[in-house]
Design an enzyme around this catalytic site. Structure first.
Site, mmCIF file in Angstrom:
data_model
loop_
_atom_site.group_PDB
_atom_site.id
_atom_site.type_symbol
_atom_site.label_atom_id
_atom_site.label_comp_id
_atom_site.label_asym_id
_atom_site.label_seq_id
_atom_site.Cartn_x
_atom_site.Cartn_y
_atom_site.Cartn_z
ATOM 1 N N ASP A 166 -33.955 -5.832 -23.570
ATOM 2 C CA ASP A 166 -33.137 -5.078 -24.527
ATOM 3 C C ASP A 166 -33.044 -5.974 -25.602
ATOM 4 O O ASP A 166 -33.102 -5.537 -26.898
ATOM 5 C CB ASP A 166 -31.869 -4.510 -24.175
ATOM 6 C CG ASP A 166 -31.751 -3.105 -23.893
ATOM 7 O OD1 ASP A 166 -32.641 -2.427 -23.854
ATOM 8 O OD2 ASP A 166 -30.546 -2.727 -24.037
ATOM 9 N N SER A 182 -11.523 -0.787 -23.405
ATOM 10 C CA SER A 182 -10.509 -0.004 -23.746
ATOM 11 C C SER A 182 -9.268 -0.510 -24.562
ATOM 12 O O SER A 182 -9.582 -1.661 -24.873
ATOM 13 C CB SER A 182 -10.046 0.441 -22.315
ATOM 14 O OG SER A 182 -10.981 1.084 -21.625
ATOM 15 N N LYS A 194 -5.089 7.114 -33.325
ATOM 16 C CA LYS A 194 -6.244 7.003 -32.058
ATOM 17 C C LYS A 194 -6.646 8.344 -32.168
ATOM 18 O O LYS A 194 -6.086 9.461 -31.417
ATOM 19 C CB LYS A 194 -5.328 6.723 -30.782
ATOM 20 C CG LYS A 194 -6.387 6.317 -29.586
ATOM 21 C CD LYS A 194 -5.709 5.757 -28.600
ATOM 22 C CE LYS A 194 -6.449 5.377 -27.523
ATOM 23 N NZ LYS A 194 -7.212 6.652 -26.699
ATOM 24 N N GLU A 251 -15.559 6.457 -33.555
ATOM 25 C CA GLU A 251 -15.265 7.783 -33.020
ATOM 26 C C GLU A 251 -16.193 8.921 -33.292
ATOM 27 O O GLU A 251 -16.180 9.364 -34.620
ATOM 28 C CB GLU A 251 -13.905 7.828 -32.775
ATOM 29 C CG GLU A 251 -13.320 8.552 -31.649
ATOM 30 C CD GLU A 251 -13.146 7.707 -30.213
ATOM 31 O OE1 GLU A 251 -13.638 6.326 -30.584
ATOM 32 O OE2 GLU A 251 -12.700 8.217 -29.349
ATOM 33 N N CYS A 308 -0.737 18.326 7.535
ATOM 34 C CA CYS A 308 -0.190 19.142 6.280
ATOM 35 C C CYS A 308 1.314 19.870 6.376
ATOM 36 O O CYS A 308 1.687 20.089 7.410
ATOM 37 C CB CYS A 308 -0.916 20.416 6.430
ATOM 38 S SG CYS A 308 -0.513 21.933 5.418
ATOM 39 N N CYS A 338 -3.528 28.089 7.287
ATOM 40 C CA CYS A 338 -2.382 27.655 6.520
ATOM 41 C C CYS A 338 -1.558 28.512 5.799
ATOM 42 O O CYS A 338 -2.258 29.224 4.857
ATOM 43 C CB CYS A 338 -2.662 26.270 5.870
ATOM 44 S SG CYS A 338 -1.521 25.600 5.008
HETATM 45 S S1 IVH Z 1 -9.673 0.114 -32.619
HETATM 46 C C1 IVH Z 1 -11.000 -1.522 -28.052
HETATM 47 N N1 IVH Z 1 -9.216 2.654 -33.487
HETATM 48 O O1 IVH Z 1 -9.788 4.561 -28.444
HETATM 49 C C2 IVH Z 1 -11.432 -1.264 -29.645
HETATM 50 N N2 IVH Z 1 -9.929 2.587 -31.390
HETATM 51 O O2 IVH Z 1 -9.091 3.806 -25.517
HETATM 52 C C3 IVH Z 1 -10.448 -1.214 -30.553
HETATM 53 N N3 IVH Z 1 -10.211 4.869 -30.443
HETATM 54 O O3 IVH Z 1 -12.884 2.991 -27.027
HETATM 55 C C4 IVH Z 1 -10.842 -0.027 -31.414
HETATM 56 N N4 IVH Z 1 -9.315 6.052 -32.325
HETATM 57 O O4 IVH Z 1 -13.025 4.321 -29.018
HETATM 58 C C5 IVH Z 1 -9.641 2.065 -32.519
HETATM 59 N N5 IVH Z 1 -8.211 4.378 -34.578
HETATM 60 C C6 IVH Z 1 -8.909 3.873 -33.710
HETATM 61 C C7 IVH Z 1 -9.477 4.361 -32.451
HETATM 62 C C8 IVH Z 1 -10.047 3.895 -31.451
HETATM 63 C C9 IVH Z 1 -9.839 6.020 -31.071
HETATM 64 C C10 IVH Z 1 -10.984 4.773 -29.267
HETATM 65 C C11 IVH Z 1 -11.829 3.664 -28.972
HETATM 66 C C12 IVH Z 1 -11.457 2.836 -27.869
HETATM 67 C C13 IVH Z 1 -10.647 4.042 -27.160
HETATM 68 C C14 IVH Z 1 -9.622 3.217 -26.203
#
Ligand code: IVH
Length: 670
Positions: free
Chosen positions: A53, A90, A116, A175, A393, A415
């Site tokens: 890759d 995450s 988020k 996103e 159960c 049951c």
């Molecule tokens: S900052 C870890 N900003 O949430 C990377 N992430 O639960 C930091 N996400 O996989 C990324 N809105 O896809 C950031 N405003 C935002 C976000 C965001 C959604 C997502 C992102 C990450 C997930 C984690």
């Protein structure tokens, strides 16, 4: 990788052995050809998929048009899994300001805050010429799935950056999501939520179909493009034409206020959010902090918690559902969540209970969102001992067994809890009132009702005196059942209580097959082919119908199931735009009071003609129709907020047109 038949037949020469970064274009091309040949022609690769890759990507970055890449039939195929250069991690979570502040103590400099977005994380790669070369989902964080072709049909994703805008290849992360107005307009009722719908949309085999889903994108970070701060990244990405997630930069004392601000705006946002993301602005600080295998230490998500709170888990109760599933319920010290006192919280199933590590004595976060049953969101401190999983159960005493993530009574058909649940669901679904849990428990106890068909055999004499039922009430029950001797097909199907066969799926089945016999005769493939159902649902439905063959046969002795009108299949139609038809393929929003029809009928007219009726004014809208009754266009009344918004968009150059009701009537020929 690619089709072996497209590689050269003669054995390619062994490439030079040096680090990828030091290879020139010719050396890279030789290496790509050689390793592709080893993989496909010899089935004896010398290097890992990951290393391969990297070679192809490096070559694509330096010489996007190189023939060696063309030989790989266009690079990765749709749906193929590829490695991320840098894992997509995450986010760590916080549920209060104190946790965020403690996190913020670990670095210097400001904090960038953004909502988020509840969508799908995606990685977009661009080559040195600014061309989008791949779009990949997050996947498991290490490898994701390619959706480059589908990404061509997401307007917000730039396919080609302005000439000379970048000098080297880089990656943007962000996103992909379905805007809420699109979801509400076109998919609510068919799909569970915008997120799942978006996930399906980018997997469409025919990439052009992705366009029908109106997906959107917001960038939030970059890999391989150097910036000193996140704030710089935002400006840079905007300059290149990326839509960037809305954000603000705050100091420690602004942490809570920014959270409150986003929470207040939550309902007005175009996408679903479940919290805000805090990121250390300074990239040197990000580097210093690094990451765990799960999350970067320089970012944290503060979950919206107007509806959550902390409490102590007292005990775990196990309740048996009509399917025989034994679900853990956490009994907690009472707390008030969005105005209601909560003591019982769902733990969903065995797998989730284990993942959370919930047990008596644990300190937990309980959450209640959108009026749904409260659940345990997280365990903050474990209890002294692990939870005890019942071996039998709690209702029937039969041994339990674990099926997938779920703990089950091994004898659900014997049951009492499961049987009573099934019967309760059945009478409720055929819309017969009066058979509450107490009456049913008695009927079951006396052996008068053990299967759905038994309801139709009940007499006034059977019921009179049960649970203090008088003669009149007993007669009402019997009459109620008699009225349900003819049932519409969808109602009958739903009443069977088959997992995945709820109201929406029942309507779809009825519309696709028309009669009970045709539904029963349909193959799993035919069911799976129904728009919006899919393979897993089809499997559950088919299995459910087969295992309930006796119940269905028993019911048919008493019940006539009405045939159903066949309904058109497929996604909601969106017509092409054409010069001959002013409505097809165009969008209309209505505001003000219509003088000659109601708003619903006006929207119906648009849809019948292949147009759409989004919920709100946006820059992609074609027409805003102002109702003629008291219309400012006709010199009366004040402008509505939609009207003002549209006016502003027009002033900013949007192609949107504001028209009168009379003009609209002319367009639709009303
Ligand atoms: S900052 C870890 N900003 O949430 C990377 N992430 O639960 C930091 N996400 O996989 C990324 N809105 O896809 C950031 N405003 C935002 C976000 C965001 C959604 C997502 C992102 C990450 C997930 C984690």
């Amino acid at each position: 990788m690619s089709d072996p038949t497209t590689t050269t037949a003669a054995a390619p020469e062994r490439p030079v052995d040096k680090p990828v970064e030091e290879m020139g274009v010719d050396e890279l091309a030789a290496a790509v050809r050689y390793h592709n040949w080893r993989y496909f022609a010899l089935a004896d690769p010398e290097i890992s998929d990951y290393a391969f890759d990297r070679l192809t990507r490096r070559l694509a970055a330096l010489a996007p048009e190189h023939e060696a890449l063309a030989e790989l039939t266009g690079g990765a195929d749709a749906g193929e899994r590829v490695f991320h250069d840098v894992p997509m991690l995450s986010l760590d979570k916080a549920y209060d300001e104190a946790t965020v502040l403690k996190w913020a103590d670990s670095f210097e400099g400001p904090i960038v805050v953004s909502p988020k977005i509840d969508g799908l994380a995606a990685s977009l790669r661009y080559d040195a010429a600014g061309r989008l070369v791949s779009a990949v989902t997050r996947g498991d964080g290490v490898r994701g799935e390619v959706f480059t072709q589908n990404a061509q049909y997401i307007d917000a994703i730039p396919k080609q950056l302005p000439e000379g805008a970048v000098a080297a290849a880089f990656e943007v992360r962000g996103e992909v999501f379905m805007p809420l107005p699109v979801f509400r307009e076109r998919f609510e009722g068919t799909f569970a939520n915008p997120r799942n719908t978006a996930a399906g949309a980018i997997k469409q085999k025919d990439p052009a179909k992705t366009a029908l889903y109106g997906l959107d994108f917001r960038a939030y970070s970059a890999v391989g493009a150097e910036h000193e701060t996140v704030w710089d990244f935002v400006a840079w990405a905007r300059g290149l034409g990326f839509p960037v997630v809305e954000s603000e930069r705050v100091e420690r004392d602004g942490v809570q206020a920014s959270y409150d601000g986003w929470l207040a705006r939550r309902e007005a946002l175009d996408y679903e959010t479940d919290g805000v993301v805090y990121v250390a602005d300074r990239v040197d600080e990000q580097r210093r902090l690094g990451a765990t295998s799960h999350h970067p230490r320089w970012a944290i998500a503060y979950k919206f918690q107007g509806e959550s709170g902390t409490s102590t888990l007292r005990e775990i109760e196990w309740s048996v559902s009509r399917s025989g599933a034994i679900t853990p319920v956490a009994i907690i010290e009472p707390i008030v969540l969005s105005g209601a006192t909560v003591t019982r919280c769902s733990l969903h199933n065995l797998a989730i209970l284990r993942t959370l590590g919930a047990s008596p004595g644990a300190k937990v976060v309980a959450m209640r969102r959108g009026g749904v049953i409260p659940h345990i969101e997280a365990v903050l401190e474990p209890g002294p001992e692990e939870a005890v999983i019942p071996a039998t159960c709690p209702v029937s005493g039969h041994p339990t067994e674990q099926v997938g993530d779920v703990l089950m009574c091994s004898e659900p058909h014997h049951c009492p809890a499961a049987v009573q649940g099934t019967l309760e669901y059945f009478v409720k679904s055929i819309e017969v009132d009066g058979f509450g849990p107490k009456v049913l428990a008695k009927l079951l106890d006396k052996g008068l009702v053990t299967a759905p068909a038994d309801f139709y055999r009940l007499t006034v004499a059977d019921l009179e005196g049960l649970e203090r039922l008088g003669r009149k009430s007993a007669k009402n029950l019997v009459d109620g059942v008699a009225a349900a001797r003819r049932l519409p097909l969808p109602r009958f199907l739903r009443a069977l209580g088959i997992p995945s066969l709820g109201g929406v799926a029942a309507e779809k089945l009825a519309g696709a097959f028309g009669s009970l016999d045709a539904v029963l005769a349909a193959s799993e493939e035919e069911v799976a082919a129904i728009y919006g159902l899919g393979e897993l649902t089809a499997k559950q439905i088919k299995h459910g119908l087969e295992t309930r063959a006796d119940i269905i046969a028993g019911l048919r002795e008493h019940v006539t199931v009405e045939d159903h009108a066949l309904a058109p299949q497929g996604p909601p139609a969106v017509a092409e735009r054409s010069d001959d038809d002013p409505v097809a393929g165009r969008s209309f929003v209505f505001t003000g009071k219509l003088a000659t029809m109601d708003r619903k009928s006006a929207q119906k007219l648009v849809k019948e003609r292949g147009g759409t009726t989004p919920a709100d004014v946006s820059k992609t809208l074609d027409y805003l129709v102002i109702g003629d009754d008291g219309s400012p266009l006709l010199g009366e009344g004040a402008m509505s907020s939609k009207h003002k918004a549209a006016d502003k968009l027009v002033a900013d150059g949007a192609a949107l047109r504001i028209i009168t009701e009379a003009e609209f009537r002319g367009m639709v020929g009303a």
